[in-house]
Scaffold this motif. Structure first.
Motif, PDB file in Angstrom:
ATOM      1  N   GLU A 327      97.222   2.855  33.384  1.00 37.26           N
ATOM      2  CA  GLU A 327      98.672   2.793  34.188  1.00 37.26           C
ATOM      3  C   GLU A 327      98.318   3.746  34.956  1.00 37.26           C
ATOM      4  OE1 GLU A 327      97.866   2.705  30.785  1.00 37.26           O
ATOM      5  OE2 GLU A 327      98.911   1.071  30.109  1.00 37.26           O
ATOM      6  N   ALA A 328      97.818   5.006  34.863  1.00 43.25           N
ATOM      7  CA  ALA A 328      97.821   5.989  35.930  1.00 43.25           C
ATOM      8  C   ALA A 328      97.064   5.679  36.976  1.00 43.25           C
ATOM      9  CB  ALA A 328      96.985   7.397  35.419  1.00 43.25           C
ATOM     10  N   TYR A 329      96.138   4.757  37.101  1.00 46.87           N
ATOM     11  CA  TYR A 329      95.486   4.061  38.221  1.00 46.87           C
ATOM     12  C   TYR A 329      96.093   3.032  39.010  1.00 46.87           C
ATOM     13  CZ  TYR A 329      91.211   6.876  36.796  1.00 46.87           C
ATOM     14  OH  TYR A 329      90.645   8.210  36.808  1.00 46.87           O
ATOM     15  N   VAL A 336     103.225   8.812  42.195  1.00 43.81           N
ATOM     16  CA  VAL A 336     102.407   9.963  41.205  1.00 43.81           C
ATOM     17  C   VAL A 336     102.694  11.323  41.816  1.00 43.81           C
ATOM     18  CG1 VAL A 336     100.221  10.493  40.355  1.00 43.81           C
ATOM     19  CG2 VAL A 336     100.678   8.053  40.878  1.00 43.81           C
ATOM     20  N   PRO A 337     103.205  12.072  40.753  1.00 43.82           N
ATOM     21  CA  PRO A 337     103.507  13.496  41.366  1.00 43.82           C
ATOM     22  C   PRO A 337     102.117  14.306  41.689  1.00 43.82           C
ATOM     23  CG  PRO A 337     104.681  13.023  39.229  1.00 43.82           C
ATOM     24  CD  PRO A 337     103.621  11.871  39.602  1.00 43.82           C
ATOM     25  N   LEU A 338     102.165  15.214  42.387  1.00 41.10           N
ATOM     26  CA  LEU A 338     100.993  16.103  42.856  1.00 41.10           C
ATOM     27  C   LEU A 338     100.673  15.261  44.055  1.00 41.10           C
ATOM     28  CD1 LEU A 338     100.037  18.882  41.701  1.00 41.10           C
ATOM     29  CD2 LEU A 338      98.152  17.507  40.899  1.00 41.10           C
ATOM     30  N   ARG A 371      91.433   7.163  43.495  1.00 38.37           N
ATOM     31  CA  ARG A 371      92.450   8.076  42.931  1.00 38.37           C
ATOM     32  C   ARG A 371      91.970   9.266  42.511  1.00 38.37           C
ATOM     33  NH1 ARG A 371      97.286   6.458  40.950  1.00 38.37           N
ATOM     34  NH2 ARG A 371      97.116   5.308  43.187  1.00 38.37           N
ATOM     35  N   ASP A 372      90.704   9.300  41.675  1.00 35.16           N
ATOM     36  CA  ASP A 372      90.295  10.570  41.196  1.00 35.16           C
ATOM     37  C   ASP A 372      90.178  11.566  42.574  1.00 35.16           C
ATOM     38  OD1 ASP A 372      90.143  10.021  38.668  1.00 35.16           O
ATOM     39  OD2 ASP A 372      88.050   9.132  38.830  1.00 35.16           O
ATOM     40  N   ILE A 377      91.110  16.200  46.116  1.00 37.72           N
ATOM     41  CA  ILE A 377      90.949  16.711  47.483  1.00 37.72           C
ATOM     42  C   ILE A 377      92.056  17.598  47.976  1.00 37.72           C
ATOM     43  CG2 ILE A 377      92.138  14.779  48.432  1.00 37.72           C
ATOM     44  CD1 ILE A 377      89.936  14.466  50.467  1.00 37.72           C
ATOM     45  N   THR A 378      91.869  18.389  48.882  1.00 34.45           N
ATOM     46  CA  THR A 378      92.944  19.167  49.804  1.00 34.45           C
ATOM     47  C   THR A 378      93.502  18.399  50.626  1.00 34.45           C
ATOM     48  OG1 THR A 378      91.529  20.028  51.286  1.00 34.45           O
ATOM     49  CG2 THR A 378      91.551  21.268  49.269  1.00 34.45           C
TER      50      THR A 378
END
Length: 585
Positions: A327-329, A336-338, A371-372, A377-378
């Motif tokens: 579900e996160a992907y 998605v926070p962050l 997604r990862d 990544i900055t």
């Protein structure tokens, strides 16, 4: 007779009534007939005659009887009982398969973890039966029965050990799940109480991300608290051991398991970690060094949450390891926070006209970004790479974009290849070039193929922290571009580099380019083919129809020397070859 002979004779398909009768006749059953019926019904739901055609109703019942007896014998709170061996049917006859039988307390992630271990061991699973039965006294048992193609006894022993280690991880993670959630709640509360070095909006976004993780978007597999080493003057001690301020949870109960270092190195505050600690936000997301044996085989995700001391500086961190859920992907990046803040800031900084073609394409690039990578990544790196990809879509060509891991453990490389040029050989050649450039290895690769004109391959190049070369990126780009060209193109380029006149390149290519077979092209590059062609051109007729070339590659040792033998006409016999080598001493 061999197992293969036995398996060449299909049996009549099993049916539930026949299996139930045979089960009773063979001594199956007990004081709980309801549990027996549920056991048989669940097992038969998993039955498919075409998976194991040599197993009839009697054989299937025999398999289930042994499984039931093992379940009855399983003591409360006992470790999983694992049996790996030849499968025997009715009357003890061999049926040509092996059987894995696992009896244990029911828990999440059992089947997928077991299948992951078998897949990694290279075992072929023919059939799987997984009845879950209530044994009374609040005991719920999982009985996993797997029919395999036969393996050697050594592999059976290895399978048993691997399954035991995998299931130990599963049960530790499940047992400590409530404690890990409590630790996450405590970390959130401490972060909300104040992170002195971060802006309020940044802290709020970090807290929102941690709450999002708890909402079924992260499989918590392990956790551990660390304290950062401090010197007498209050500064951090680089390369000093981290101290564990409590017992580990889940798969991190084992104090020797490293999250950000290799297994043979101590957990220390490395220079890279110290730099990351000074630059990063209160929450860090990265890939751990640990591969998960629970749920799915992948490198675990690492979530580091800083703890702050009275002086306002980070005094330690709480580390969680686990896996983002499916579900996160599935969520788009903007939800998605962050990472939503990164994406929004990149769009704002790119300053593309709202609703324009470029703005829509840039959004699509960010939505489909690995997604990862988005987590790790900055913002500056994401802006640079996303704009580079945007530019590339209007001018399709081979291009790579790199991002070094802040902890110096790997290099992440996004490679874009025009769809018509992409195949498995190109993907492999590019991976070899990247691994050689960084003196590392291809740890993983993830292709993305769509209707877009470019195929994306995401390479992870594992390196030794602090002990790997920094390549010339222009040369790497040139090598990757060359690797993506077709053999004929590369052969013609090699001819030109060897000084062949342009008017001669076409005829030579037409005659010779495809004369070098697939086996040759797998071993040698086009430059070597051009050299071989030149050597062949010097081979004469008759007595002069044999020639030898001696050479070394740039990376050969002083003790290595290579030879190639060239001959016109019929193949060269081994005896003739040996005479040629003797003339060289």
């Amino acid at each position: 007779m061999s197992a293969i002979d036995l398996r060449s004779k299909p049996s009549a398909p099993a049916d539930l009534d026949a299996v139930s009768q045979a089960f009773s006749r063979l001594g199956g059953g007990g004081a709980n007939p309801g549990a027996v019926r549920a056991f048989l019904a669940q097992a038969f739901e998993d039955y498919s005659a075409d998976e194991t055609p040599q197993i009839d109703s009697e054989d299937f019942a025999c398999l289930l009887v042994e499984g039931w007896r093992a379940a009855e014998a399983q003591a409360p709170q006992a470790a999983p009982t694992i049996t790996v061996g030849p499968l025997t049917g009715a009357e003890g006859r061999a049926v040509g398969y092996d059987l894995v039988r696992i009896v244990q307390a029911d828990a999440p992630f059992l089947v997928d973890s077991v299948l992951g271990e078998l897949a990694e061991a290279g075992v072929s699973v023919r059939a799987l039966f997984h009845p879950v039965v209530e044994m009374g006294e609040d005991r719920r048992l999982s009985v996993i029965l797997l029919v395999l193609d036969p393996v050697t006894q050594e592999r059976r022993d290895s399978l048993g050990e691997g399954l035991a280690a995998t299931l130990a991880d599963v049960h530790q993670a499940v047992a400590d799940h409530p404690a890990m959630l409590d630790l996450m709640r405590r970390s959130i509360a401490e972060l909300e109480a104040g992170a002195p070095v971060a802006e309020a909006a940044v802290v709020a976004e970090n807290v929102a991300f941690l709450r999002w993780l708890k909402s079924d978007h992260f499989v918590f597999l392990g956790a551990r608290d660390y304290d950062y080493p401090r010197a007498v003057d209050g500064d951090y001690e680089a390369e000093a051991p981290l101290s564990q301020s409590g017992e580990g949870l889940g798969v991190l109960r084992d104090a020797e398991r490293r999250v950000l270092r290799r297994g043979n190195e101590p957990a220390v505050l490395t220079r890279q970690m110290r730099r990351q600690m000074d630059l990063s936000e209160p929450v860090t997301v990265a890939k751990a060094n640990l591969r998960s044996r629970v749920h799915r085989r992948a490198y675990m995700d690492y979530i580091g949450i800083k703890k702050y001391g009275p002086d306002g500086r980070a005094s330690g961190e709480t580390r969680f390891v686990g896996l983002f859920t499916a579900e996160a992907y599935d969520h788009v990046a903007a939800e998605v926070p962050l990472i939503r803040r990164k994406v929004a800031n990149v769009l704002a900084r790119a300053d593309k006209a709202p609703g324009s073609h470029n703005e829509k394409r840039l959004r699509n690039i960010l939505d489909n970004y690995p997604r990862d990578e988005l987590f790790q990544i900055t913002e500056d790196e994401l802006l640079s790479i996303a704009l580079g990809v945007l530019h590339l879509y209007d001018r399709p060509r081979i291009r790579i974009f790199t991002r070094p891991d802040p902890f110096d453990r790997f290099v992440s490389v996004l490679c874009f290849i025009p769809r018509e040029r992409f195949d498995a050989a190109v993907r492999q050649r590019i991976g070899q070039i990247l691994a050689r450039a960084w003196g590392g290895r291809v740890s993983a690769w993830y292709p993305q193929l769509s209707e877009a004109p470019l195929v994306r391959v995401h390479y992870i190049i594992g390196v030794t922290p602090g002990d790997h070369p920094t390549p010339d990126m222009q040369q790497v780009e040139a090598d990757v571009t060359e690797a993506g060209r077709g053999w004929v193109e590369r052969f013609e380029t090699a001819l030109r580099r060897d000084g062949v006149q342009e008017v001669e390149v076409g005829p030579l290519s037409a005659r010779w380019a495809r004369a070098f077979g697939a086996a040759y092209r797998d071993r040698y590059d086009a430059a070597e083919a051009a050299i071989d062609l030149e050597a062949l051109a010097r081979v004469g007729e008759g007595e002069a129809s044999l020639a030898v070339r001696a050479f070394r590659h740039a990376d050969d040792s002083p003790l290595q020397f290579r030879f190639k033998l060239y001959r016109r006409g019929r193949r060269c016999r081994c005896r003739t070859s040996c005479r040629s080598w003797r003339t060289w001493g």
